[in-house]
Write an enzyme that holds these catalytic residues in place. Sequence first.
Site, PDB file in Angstrom:
ATOM      1  N   ARG A   1       0.846  -1.189   0.000  1.00 31.02           N
ATOM      2  CA  ARG A   1       0.000   0.000   0.000  1.00 31.02           C
ATOM      3  C   ARG A   1       0.887   1.246   0.000  1.00 31.02           C
ATOM      4  O   ARG A   1       2.099   1.156   0.105  1.00 31.02           O
ATOM      5  CB  ARG A   1      -0.906   0.013   1.238  1.00 31.02           C
ATOM      6  CG  ARG A   1      -0.166  -0.345   2.522  1.00 31.02           C
ATOM      7  CD  ARG A   1      -0.812   0.176   3.752  1.00 31.02           C
ATOM      8  NE  ARG A   1      -0.787   1.625   3.835  1.00 31.02           N
ATOM      9  CZ  ARG A   1       0.283   2.321   4.210  1.00 31.02           C
ATOM     10  NH1 ARG A   1       1.437   1.714   4.513  1.00 31.02           N
ATOM     11  NH2 ARG A   1       0.232   3.640   4.258  1.00 31.02           N
ATOM     12  N   GLY A   2       0.234   2.400  -0.107  1.00 33.43           N
ATOM     13  CA  GLY A   2       0.959   3.662  -0.147  1.00 33.43           C
ATOM     14  C   GLY A   2       1.181   4.098  -1.579  1.00 33.43           C
ATOM     15  O   GLY A   2       1.655   3.323  -2.413  1.00 33.43           O
ATOM     16  N   ALA A   3       0.822   5.330  -1.889  1.00 28.70           N
ATOM     17  CA  ALA A   3       0.802   5.786  -3.278  1.00 28.70           C
ATOM     18  C   ALA A   3       2.107   5.541  -4.044  1.00 28.70           C
ATOM     19  O   ALA A   3       2.085   4.920  -5.109  1.00 28.70           O
ATOM     20  CB  ALA A   3       0.415   7.264  -3.322  1.00 28.70           C
TER      21      ALA A   3
ATOM     22  N   ARG B   1      -7.111  -0.483  -6.959  1.00 33.52           N
ATOM     23  CA  ARG B   1      -7.386   0.618  -6.036  1.00 33.52           C
ATOM     24  C   ARG B   1      -7.535   1.887  -6.868  1.00 33.52           C
ATOM     25  O   ARG B   1      -6.546   2.418  -7.376  1.00 33.52           O
ATOM     26  CB  ARG B   1      -6.285   0.777  -4.984  1.00 33.52           C
ATOM     27  CG  ARG B   1      -6.130  -0.431  -4.082  1.00 33.52           C
ATOM     28  CD  ARG B   1      -5.488  -0.088  -2.758  1.00 33.52           C
ATOM     29  NE  ARG B   1      -6.351   0.751  -1.936  1.00 33.52           N
ATOM     30  CZ  ARG B   1      -5.929   1.388  -0.833  1.00 33.52           C
ATOM     31  NH1 ARG B   1      -4.673   1.280  -0.456  1.00 33.52           N
ATOM     32  NH2 ARG B   1      -6.764   2.126  -0.129  1.00 33.52           N
TER      33      ARG B   1
ATOM     34  N   GLN C   1      -3.583   2.272  10.526  1.00 34.89           N
ATOM     35  CA  GLN C   1      -2.291   2.292   9.843  1.00 34.89           C
ATOM     36  C   GLN C   1      -1.292   3.228  10.520  1.00 34.89           C
ATOM     37  O   GLN C   1      -0.085   3.099  10.323  1.00 34.89           O
ATOM     38  CB  GLN C   1      -2.484   2.656   8.369  1.00 34.89           C
ATOM     39  CG  GLN C   1      -3.165   1.534   7.605  1.00 34.89           C
ATOM     40  CD  GLN C   1      -3.492   1.915   6.179  1.00 34.89           C
ATOM     41  OE1 GLN C   1      -3.457   3.079   5.808  1.00 34.89           O
ATOM     42  NE2 GLN C   1      -3.835   0.928   5.376  1.00 34.89           N
TER      43      GLN C   1
ATOM     44  N   ASP D   1      -2.732  10.328  -1.862  1.00 35.39           N
ATOM     45  CA  ASP D   1      -2.916   9.257  -2.844  1.00 35.39           C
ATOM     46  C   ASP D   1      -3.264   9.801  -4.221  1.00 35.39           C
ATOM     47  O   ASP D   1      -3.041   9.141  -5.219  1.00 35.39           O
ATOM     48  CB  ASP D   1      -4.008   8.304  -2.363  1.00 35.39           C
ATOM     49  CG  ASP D   1      -3.505   7.372  -1.280  1.00 35.39           C
ATOM     50  OD1 ASP D   1      -3.204   6.207  -1.602  1.00 35.39           O
ATOM     51  OD2 ASP D   1      -3.373   7.809  -0.126  1.00 35.39           O
TER      52      ASP D   1
ATOM     53  N   ASN E   1      -6.409  11.911   0.606  1.00 38.21           N
ATOM     54  CA  ASN E   1      -5.537  11.140   1.492  1.00 38.21           C
ATOM     55  C   ASN E   1      -6.424  10.311   2.403  1.00 38.21           C
ATOM     56  O   ASN E   1      -7.654  10.422   2.390  1.00 38.21           O
ATOM     57  CB  ASN E   1      -4.629  12.073   2.300  1.00 38.21           C
ATOM     58  CG  ASN E   1      -3.511  11.325   3.019  1.00 38.21           C
ATOM     59  OD1 ASN E   1      -2.772  10.556   2.393  1.00 38.21           O
ATOM     60  ND2 ASN E   1      -3.392  11.509   4.313  1.00 38.21           N
TER      61      ASN E   1
END
Length: 380
Positions: free
Chosen positions: A64-66, A98, A212, A253, A263
């Site tokens: 995960r995470g842009a 996503r 998170q 994101d 975000n």
Amino acid sequence: MADQYARTGEGRRATGIPVIRWEEPPEGPVLVLLDQTRLPAEEVERVCTDAPALVEAIRSLAVRGAPLLGVAGAYGVALAAARGFDVDEAADALVGARPTAVNLAVGVRRALDAHRAALAGGGGLREAAQAALAAARAMHREDIDASARMAEHGLALLDELLPGGGHRVLTHCNSGALVSGGEGTAFAVALAAHRAGRLRRLWVDETRPLLQGARLTAYEAARHGMAYTLLTDSAAGSLFAAGEVDAVLIGADRIAADGSVANKVGSYPLAVLARYHHVPFVVVAPGTTVDAQTPDGASIEVEQRPGYEVTEIPVPQVPVTGAGGGVPVAPLGTQAYNPAFDVTPPKLVTAIVTEEGAVSPVTAEALAELCGGSRRPALD
């Protein structure tokens, strides 16, 4: 779909375990991910042998995470090509995994374009697969470099906004090494301040519903020996009221052309609190997160997550009875509203920091000039 798990070496730390890497064992190429759903209880790697396995890893938030999703998307295309699967089909599936995180589509597009260009130039399937992998590796290297530059620019801005040091910074969700090939985005700025002796306190929102912040940001902060304190999201207002927050640092994101920022849900209320209390609200993200094809915040597609992420809590080593594999915290049948993100309008954003520098005030013109034009994340 095929994936498997491999426990990481004993005693290794989060910052020392690659969050993503390409390997070529005798049985064929694989993409190895640090499974973030298992943190902080255990450091376990997840091995993907095809694009569907990577899609599932993305949807489950194992990766995960842009910025990292962009790298993963590029490697996913390379994996499909190297394994002899339908590359276009894999690309479509990856992009749809996503929808809010634009970096994912950017990474997929970059590797796909390289693959198509190699075929159009007369190369065979092997050469095209190598071209896709080269594009993914280049994007990975660039992400590492961008992370370091964002930290540099972000710390300079922080020192300008808050002369004298002793910064007390509030952050939301997770934006460190777990979202990047490097040390992250917003967290990397706080880490730079820590290393420079100018971070007094890192306030860590637990970040509902997936925790998170509690699971991942606190995990990273502890590994670095940072002075940090965890708080419930709803406690942030009392911190502002008490004058305990000097600045808010978050990642993103997707950033629309007008500077609207998507975000992790809970970011927008922080921006409102920050504005009311005259506290800088700073967004740190690579240029690939700025999407010139999305004109404004209303045009950003916000991902809706399963309700059980709100109605249940995952607890390791405890018997589970909930539909999502967690311990129920709400009555059976409770409906839940669970957007993954919210959108902060540009007028509430003090500055946006990318690897190219910072813009403040945030306007469409300044953002376009900083990022050097548009990117096309959509697939043909």
